[in-house]
Motif scaffolding. Structure first.
Motif, PDB file in Angstrom:
ATOM      1  N   PHE A  31       5.847  34.260  -3.311  1.00  9.64           N
ATOM      2  CA  PHE A  31       4.552  34.189  -3.977  1.00  9.64           C
ATOM      3  C   PHE A  31       4.237  35.559  -4.562  1.00  9.64           C
ATOM      4  CE2 PHE A  31       0.020  34.576  -4.369  1.00  9.64           C
ATOM      5  CZ  PHE A  31      -0.379  33.335  -4.828  1.00  9.64           C
ATOM      6  N   ARG A  32       4.068  35.617  -5.896  1.00  9.69           N
ATOM      7  CA  ARG A  32       3.760  36.892  -6.547  1.00  9.69           C
ATOM      8  C   ARG A  32       3.112  36.605  -7.895  1.00  9.69           C
ATOM      9  NH1 ARG A  32       8.012  41.802  -8.063  1.00  9.69           N
ATOM     10  NH2 ARG A  32       6.448  43.471  -8.096  1.00  9.69           N
ATOM     11  N   LEU A  33       1.850  36.975  -8.016  1.00 14.95           N
ATOM     12  CA  LEU A  33       1.120  36.703  -9.245  1.00 14.95           C
ATOM     13  C   LEU A  33       1.711  37.490 -10.407  1.00 14.95           C
ATOM     14  CD1 LEU A  33      -2.608  36.741  -8.052  1.00 14.95           C
ATOM     15  CD2 LEU A  33      -1.274  34.755  -8.783  1.00 14.95           C
ATOM     16  N   HIS A  34       1.845  36.810 -11.547  1.00 16.01           N
ATOM     17  CA  HIS A  34       2.435  37.436 -12.730  1.00 16.01           C
ATOM     18  C   HIS A  34       1.982  36.693 -13.976  1.00 16.01           C
ATOM     19  CE1 HIS A  34       5.040  34.034 -11.792  1.00 16.01           C
ATOM     20  NE2 HIS A  34       5.400  34.026 -13.078  1.00 16.01           N
TER      21      HIS A  34
ATOM     22  N   GLY B  37       4.160  24.111  -2.010  1.00 16.54           N
ATOM     23  CA  GLY B  37       4.243  25.231  -2.951  1.00 16.54           C
ATOM     24  C   GLY B  37       3.875  24.909  -4.382  1.00 16.54           C
ATOM     25  N   CYS B  38       2.735  24.239  -4.593  1.00 15.03           N
ATOM     26  CA  CYS B  38       2.293  23.948  -5.954  1.00 15.03           C
ATOM     27  C   CYS B  38       1.980  25.245  -6.710  1.00 15.03           C
ATOM     28  CB  CYS B  38       1.067  23.033  -5.938  1.00 15.03           C
ATOM     29  SG  CYS B  38      -0.410  23.770  -5.192  1.00 15.03           S
ATOM     30  N   THR B  39       1.879  25.142  -8.013  1.00 13.25           N
ATOM     31  CA  THR B  39       1.552  26.293  -8.843  1.00 13.25           C
ATOM     32  C   THR B  39       0.131  26.769  -8.555  1.00 13.25           C
ATOM     33  OG1 THR B  39       2.946  25.352 -10.588  1.00 13.25           O
ATOM     34  CG2 THR B  39       1.456  27.138 -11.230  1.00 13.25           C
ATOM     35  N   HIS B  40      -0.043  28.079  -8.460  1.00 15.41           N
ATOM     36  CA  HIS B  40      -1.359  28.701  -8.291  1.00 15.41           C
ATOM     37  C   HIS B  40      -1.687  29.489  -9.561  1.00 15.41           C
ATOM     38  CE1 HIS B  40      -0.576  27.669  -4.136  1.00 15.41           C
ATOM     39  NE2 HIS B  40      -1.727  28.179  -3.736  1.00 15.41           N
ATOM     40  N   VAL B  41      -2.930  29.409 -10.010  1.00 15.43           N
ATOM     41  CA  VAL B  41      -3.358  30.057 -11.248  1.00 15.43           C
ATOM     42  C   VAL B  41      -4.659  30.822 -11.003  1.00 15.43           C
ATOM     43  CG1 VAL B  41      -4.161  29.648 -13.614  1.00 15.43           C
ATOM     44  CG2 VAL B  41      -2.268  28.306 -12.703  1.00 15.43           C
ATOM     45  N   VAL B  42      -4.790  31.975 -11.653  1.00 15.90           N
ATOM     46  CA  VAL B  42      -6.065  32.702 -11.664  1.00 15.90           C
ATOM     47  C   VAL B  42      -6.714  32.395 -13.013  1.00 15.90           C
ATOM     48  CG1 VAL B  42      -7.246  34.889 -11.330  1.00 15.90           C
ATOM     49  CG2 VAL B  42      -5.007  34.507 -10.265  1.00 15.90           C
ATOM     50  N   PRO B  43      -7.714  31.513 -13.041  1.00 16.82           N
ATOM     51  CA  PRO B  43      -8.265  31.064 -14.319  1.00 16.82           C
ATOM     52  C   PRO B  43      -8.809  32.206 -15.179  1.00 16.82           C
ATOM     53  CG  PRO B  43      -9.028  29.657 -12.531  1.00 16.82           C
ATOM     54  CD  PRO B  43      -8.349  30.822 -11.895  1.00 16.82           C
ATOM     55  N   ALA B  44      -8.662  32.029 -16.483  1.00 13.32           N
ATOM     56  CA  ALA B  44      -9.231  32.912 -17.517  1.00 13.32           C
ATOM     57  C   ALA B  44      -8.589  34.293 -17.588  1.00 13.32           C
ATOM     58  CB  ALA B  44     -10.738  33.053 -17.335  1.00 13.32           C
ATOM     59  N   THR B  45      -7.517  34.525 -16.841  1.00 12.27           N
ATOM     60  CA  THR B  45      -6.895  35.857 -16.862  1.00 12.27           C
ATOM     61  C   THR B  45      -6.047  36.083 -18.105  1.00 12.27           C
ATOM     62  OG1 THR B  45      -5.226  34.921 -15.354  1.00 12.27           O
ATOM     63  CG2 THR B  45      -6.934  36.312 -14.396  1.00 12.27           C
ATOM     64  N   HIS B  46      -5.904  35.052 -18.942  1.00 12.01           N
ATOM     65  CA  HIS B  46      -5.228  35.266 -20.227  1.00 12.01           C
ATOM     66  C   HIS B  46      -6.042  36.174 -21.141  1.00 12.01           C
ATOM     67  CE1 HIS B  46      -8.046  32.012 -20.731  1.00 12.01           C
ATOM     68  NE2 HIS B  46      -7.888  31.988 -22.039  1.00 12.01           N
ATOM     69  N   ARG B  47      -7.300  36.402 -20.807  1.00 14.20           N
ATOM     70  CA  ARG B  47      -8.164  37.256 -21.623  1.00 14.20           C
ATOM     71  C   ARG B  47      -8.119  38.721 -21.205  1.00 14.20           C
ATOM     72  NH1 ARG B  47     -11.164  34.006 -24.796  1.00 14.20           N
ATOM     73  NH2 ARG B  47     -11.504  31.834 -24.125  1.00 14.20           N
TER      74      ARG B  47
END
Length: 251
Positions: free
Chosen positions: A105-108, A133-143
Protein backbone atom coordinates in the motif's frame (compact mmCIF):
# COMPACT_ATOMS: atom_id res chain seq x y z
CA UNK A 1 -21.37 18.49 -19.25
CA UNK A 2 -23.06 15.32 -17.99
CA UNK A 3 -23.51 14.49 -14.30
CA UNK A 4 -20.95 11.70 -14.67
CA UNK A 5 -18.39 14.08 -16.19
CA UNK A 6 -19.09 16.70 -13.50
CA UNK A 7 -18.49 14.16 -10.75
CA UNK A 8 -15.29 12.95 -12.41
CA UNK A 9 -14.06 16.53 -12.82
CA UNK A 10 -14.68 17.32 -9.16
CA UNK A 11 -13.66 14.05 -7.48
CA UNK A 12 -11.00 12.77 -9.89
CA UNK A 13 -12.71 9.39 -10.28
CA UNK A 14 -16.07 7.80 -11.03
CA UNK A 15 -17.49 4.30 -10.61
CA UNK A 16 -19.60 3.43 -13.63
CA UNK A 17 -23.19 2.49 -12.79
CA UNK A 18 -23.28 -0.54 -15.12
CA UNK A 19 -21.15 -3.68 -15.03
CA UNK A 20 -19.57 -5.35 -18.02
CA UNK A 21 -21.44 -8.50 -19.14
CA UNK A 22 -20.52 -11.61 -17.16
CA UNK A 23 -19.60 -13.51 -20.33
CA UNK A 24 -17.11 -10.80 -21.32
CA UNK A 25 -15.60 -10.75 -17.83
CA UNK A 26 -15.28 -14.55 -17.91
CA UNK A 27 -13.40 -14.38 -21.23
CA UNK A 28 -10.95 -11.82 -19.87
CA UNK A 29 -10.44 -13.76 -16.67
CA UNK A 30 -9.92 -17.05 -18.54
CA UNK A 31 -7.31 -15.44 -20.76
CA UNK A 32 -5.49 -13.89 -17.78
CA UNK A 33 -5.58 -17.15 -15.79
CA UNK A 34 -4.21 -19.09 -18.75
CA UNK A 35 -1.36 -16.63 -19.36
CA UNK A 36 -0.42 -16.63 -15.68
CA UNK A 37 -0.55 -20.44 -15.50
CA UNK A 38 1.71 -20.80 -18.55
CA UNK A 39 4.02 -17.96 -17.52
CA UNK A 40 3.70 -16.12 -20.84
CA UNK A 41 6.08 -13.12 -20.85
CA UNK A 42 6.30 -10.23 -20.33
CA UNK A 43 5.35 -10.52 -16.68
CA UNK A 44 6.58 -9.45 -13.24
CA UNK A 45 7.09 -11.69 -10.23
CA UNK A 46 6.19 -11.26 -6.58
CA UNK A 47 8.47 -11.83 -3.58
CA UNK A 48 7.74 -15.57 -3.79
CA UNK A 49 9.02 -15.74 -7.37
CA UNK A 50 5.53 -16.24 -8.83
CA UNK A 51 4.11 -14.25 -11.76
CA UNK A 52 1.77 -11.58 -10.36
CA UNK A 53 1.48 -9.05 -13.20
CA UNK A 54 1.01 -9.56 -16.93
CA UNK A 55 2.28 -6.65 -19.04
CA UNK A 56 1.41 -5.75 -22.66
CA UNK A 57 -2.14 -7.00 -22.14
CA UNK A 58 -3.60 -5.34 -25.25
CA UNK A 59 -1.03 -7.08 -27.41
CA UNK A 60 -2.06 -10.49 -26.05
CA UNK A 61 -5.77 -10.69 -26.89
CA UNK A 62 -8.50 -8.61 -28.57
CA UNK A 63 -10.91 -9.25 -25.70
CA UNK A 64 -9.53 -6.28 -23.74
CA UNK A 65 -10.16 -3.87 -26.60
CA UNK A 66 -13.65 -5.32 -26.81
CA UNK A 67 -14.15 -4.50 -23.14
CA UNK A 68 -12.80 -0.96 -23.50
CA UNK A 69 -15.08 -0.41 -26.49
CA UNK A 70 -18.14 -1.79 -24.71
CA UNK A 71 -20.98 0.73 -24.75
CA UNK A 72 -20.88 1.30 -20.98
CA UNK A 73 -17.16 2.15 -21.00
CA UNK A 74 -17.04 4.00 -24.31
CA UNK A 75 -20.00 6.21 -23.43
CA UNK A 76 -18.37 7.31 -20.17
CA UNK A 77 -14.97 7.90 -21.79
CA UNK A 78 -16.68 9.93 -24.50
CA UNK A 79 -18.32 12.17 -21.89
CA UNK A 80 -14.97 12.78 -20.18
CA UNK A 81 -12.45 12.75 -23.05
CA UNK A 82 -14.49 13.70 -26.11
CA UNK A 83 -15.46 11.99 -29.36
CA UNK A 84 -12.06 10.49 -30.26
CA UNK A 85 -10.25 8.42 -27.63
CA UNK A 86 -7.01 6.41 -27.73
CA UNK A 87 -5.65 3.80 -25.34
CA UNK A 88 -1.93 4.17 -24.58
CA UNK A 89 0.28 1.09 -24.87
CA UNK A 90 3.18 2.14 -22.63
CA UNK A 91 1.26 3.12 -19.48
CA UNK A 92 -0.61 0.53 -17.40
CA UNK A 93 -1.81 -2.04 -19.99
CA UNK A 94 -1.51 -4.87 -17.47
CA UNK A 95 -3.41 -7.36 -15.31
CA UNK A 96 -2.53 -8.08 -11.67
CA UNK A 97 -3.47 -10.86 -9.28
CA UNK A 98 -2.67 -8.93 -6.07
CA UNK A 99 -2.25 -11.84 -3.73
CA UNK A 100 -1.51 -11.03 -0.11
CA UNK A 101 1.81 -9.21 0.08
CA UNK A 102 2.23 -8.80 -3.69
CA UNK A 103 1.80 -5.02 -3.89
CA UNK A 104 2.48 -2.70 -0.94
CA UNK A 105 0.00 0.00 0.00
CA UNK A 106 1.57 3.28 -1.13
CA UNK A 107 -0.29 6.37 -2.28
CA UNK A 108 0.85 7.67 -5.66
CA UNK A 109 -0.23 9.41 -8.82
CA UNK A 110 0.51 7.89 -12.21
CA UNK A 111 1.59 11.08 -13.98
CA UNK A 112 3.16 14.32 -12.76
CA UNK A 113 1.55 17.09 -14.77
CA UNK A 114 -1.93 18.05 -15.96
CA UNK A 115 -0.47 18.88 -19.39
CA UNK A 116 -0.32 15.16 -20.29
CA UNK A 117 -3.73 13.99 -19.02
CA UNK A 118 -4.58 10.30 -18.82
CA UNK A 119 -7.62 8.46 -17.55
CA UNK A 120 -6.99 5.05 -15.98
CA UNK A 121 -9.67 2.45 -16.72
CA UNK A 122 -9.82 -0.31 -14.09
CA UNK A 123 -11.68 -3.48 -15.09
CA UNK A 124 -12.39 -5.70 -12.09
CA UNK A 125 -12.35 -9.38 -13.04
CA UNK A 126 -13.50 -10.48 -9.59
CA UNK A 127 -15.00 -8.59 -6.63
CA UNK A 128 -12.72 -6.01 -5.00
CA UNK A 129 -13.42 -5.46 -1.30
CA UNK A 130 -11.70 -3.80 1.60
CA UNK A 131 -10.65 -7.25 2.81
CA UNK A 132 -9.00 -8.36 -0.45
CA UNK A 133 -7.38 -5.02 -1.31
CA UNK A 134 -9.74 -2.82 -3.32
CA UNK A 135 -8.45 0.41 -4.84
CA UNK A 136 -8.16 3.35 -2.43
CA UNK A 137 -8.41 6.94 -3.69
CA UNK A 138 -7.86 10.37 -2.13
CA UNK A 139 -10.64 12.38 -3.82
CA UNK A 140 -9.90 15.66 -5.63
CA UNK A 141 -6.11 15.29 -5.37
CA UNK A 142 -5.83 15.60 -9.15
CA UNK A 143 -6.02 19.35 -8.49
CA UNK A 144 -2.85 19.44 -6.37
CA UNK A 145 0.21 21.10 -7.98
CA UNK A 146 3.42 19.44 -9.08
CA UNK A 147 5.92 18.94 -6.24
CA UNK A 148 8.89 17.29 -7.94
CA UNK A 149 9.89 14.10 -9.73
CA UNK A 150 9.53 10.53 -8.53
CA UNK A 151 12.53 8.55 -7.34
CA UNK A 152 13.85 5.89 -9.67
CA UNK A 153 13.01 7.96 -12.73
CA UNK A 154 9.34 7.03 -12.41
CA UNK A 155 6.53 8.76 -14.24
CA UNK A 156 4.34 9.82 -11.30
CA UNK A 157 4.70 10.80 -7.64
CA UNK A 158 4.82 8.91 -4.35
CA UNK A 159 2.97 10.82 -1.60
CA UNK A 160 5.57 9.83 1.00
CA UNK A 161 8.44 11.37 -0.99
CA UNK A 162 7.18 14.96 -0.85
CA UNK A 163 6.33 17.08 2.18
CA UNK A 164 3.58 18.73 0.13
CA UNK A 165 1.80 15.38 -0.21
CA UNK A 166 2.49 13.60 3.08
CA UNK A 167 -0.71 14.91 4.69
CA UNK A 168 -2.67 12.82 2.17
CA UNK A 169 -1.60 9.58 3.82
CA UNK A 170 -4.57 8.35 5.85
CA UNK A 171 -7.09 10.44 3.87
CA UNK A 172 -7.79 7.72 1.29
CA UNK A 173 -11.21 6.10 0.86
CA UNK A 174 -11.77 2.49 -0.29
CA UNK A 175 -13.73 1.89 -3.50
CA UNK A 176 -15.29 -1.55 -3.37
CA UNK A 177 -16.23 -2.92 -6.80
CA UNK A 178 -18.14 -5.95 -8.10
CA UNK A 179 -16.84 -8.36 -10.73
CA UNK A 180 -17.38 -6.57 -14.03
CA UNK A 181 -17.25 -3.18 -12.33
CA UNK A 182 -15.41 -0.32 -14.04
CA UNK A 183 -13.58 2.54 -12.33
CA UNK A 184 -12.33 5.61 -14.21
CA UNK A 185 -9.57 7.53 -12.46
CA UNK A 186 -7.79 10.76 -13.32
CA UNK A 187 -4.15 9.62 -13.32
CA UNK A 188 -3.20 12.70 -11.28
CA UNK A 189 -5.45 11.56 -8.43
CA UNK A 190 -3.53 9.91 -5.57
CA UNK A 191 -4.48 6.28 -5.08
CA UNK A 192 -3.16 2.87 -4.08
CA UNK A 193 -4.06 -0.77 -4.20
CA UNK A 194 -5.39 -1.87 -0.82
CA UNK A 195 -3.80 -4.35 1.56
CA UNK A 196 -5.02 -7.85 0.76
CA UNK A 197 -5.85 -9.55 4.06
CA UNK A 198 -8.03 -12.29 2.59
CA UNK A 199 -5.46 -14.91 1.63
CA UNK A 200 -6.96 -14.95 -1.90
CA UNK A 201 -6.16 -13.07 -5.10
CA UNK A 202 -7.92 -9.98 -6.38
CA UNK A 203 -7.68 -9.93 -10.17
CA UNK A 204 -8.06 -6.75 -12.22
CA UNK A 205 -6.84 -5.14 -15.42
CA UNK A 206 -6.01 -1.47 -15.95
CA UNK A 207 -5.44 0.67 -19.04
CA UNK A 208 -4.67 4.34 -19.73
CA UNK A 209 -6.80 6.37 -22.15
CA UNK A 210 -6.53 9.89 -23.51
CA UNK A 211 -8.08 12.21 -26.07
CA UNK A 212 -6.62 11.84 -29.54
CA UNK A 213 -3.83 14.35 -30.20
CA UNK A 214 -5.50 16.87 -32.48
CA UNK A 215 -2.26 18.86 -32.91
CA UNK A 216 -0.20 16.05 -34.41
CA UNK A 217 -0.07 15.50 -38.16
CA UNK A 218 1.13 11.90 -37.78
CA UNK A 219 -0.42 8.84 -36.19
CA UNK A 220 1.13 7.81 -32.87
CA UNK A 221 2.35 4.18 -33.00
CA UNK A 222 2.19 4.04 -29.20
CA UNK A 223 -1.60 4.18 -29.06
CA UNK A 224 -4.63 2.26 -30.34
CA UNK A 225 -7.74 4.15 -31.42
CA UNK A 226 -10.66 3.06 -29.28
CA UNK A 227 -13.31 5.04 -31.10
CA UNK A 228 -13.85 8.21 -33.08
CA UNK A 229 -12.32 9.82 -36.13
CA UNK A 230 -8.94 11.48 -35.73
CA UNK A 231 -8.73 15.06 -37.07
CA UNK A 232 -5.79 17.45 -37.40
CA UNK A 233 -7.04 20.76 -35.98
CA UNK A 234 -3.91 22.91 -35.57
CA UNK A 235 -3.96 26.64 -36.38
CA UNK A 236 -0.65 26.28 -38.26
CA UNK A 237 1.28 23.55 -40.04
CA UNK A 238 4.96 22.74 -40.21
CA UNK A 239 6.46 22.79 -43.70
CA UNK A 240 8.74 19.97 -44.82
CA UNK A 241 11.61 22.49 -44.85
CA UNK A 242 11.01 23.29 -41.20
CA UNK A 243 9.57 26.79 -41.73
CA UNK A 244 6.21 27.57 -40.15
CA UNK A 245 3.26 28.40 -42.39
CA UNK A 246 0.43 30.12 -40.56
CA UNK A 247 -3.13 29.08 -41.24
CA UNK A 248 -6.48 30.62 -40.51
CA UNK A 249 -7.31 31.08 -36.85
CA UNK A 250 -10.59 30.22 -35.20
CA UNK A 251 -10.50 33.30 -32.99
Amino acid sequence: MSDLARFFDAAGYVRLPNRLPAALVDRMRSMVDDQFARGVPPYRMNHRGEPCRLDALLERDEVFLEALRHEHVAAALGQILGPTVDVVLNRHNHATLNNSGDIPFRLHRDIQQWSQPLVAVFLYLEPATVKNGCTHVVPATHRLPYAGPQSGNGGGNWADEHDEYRHLIGQEVPLEMPAGGVLLLNCLCFHSVGRNLSGRSRCSAVFACRSSDELSQVEDPGVIRLFGQRRFLANSVLEVSGSLRKGSRAS
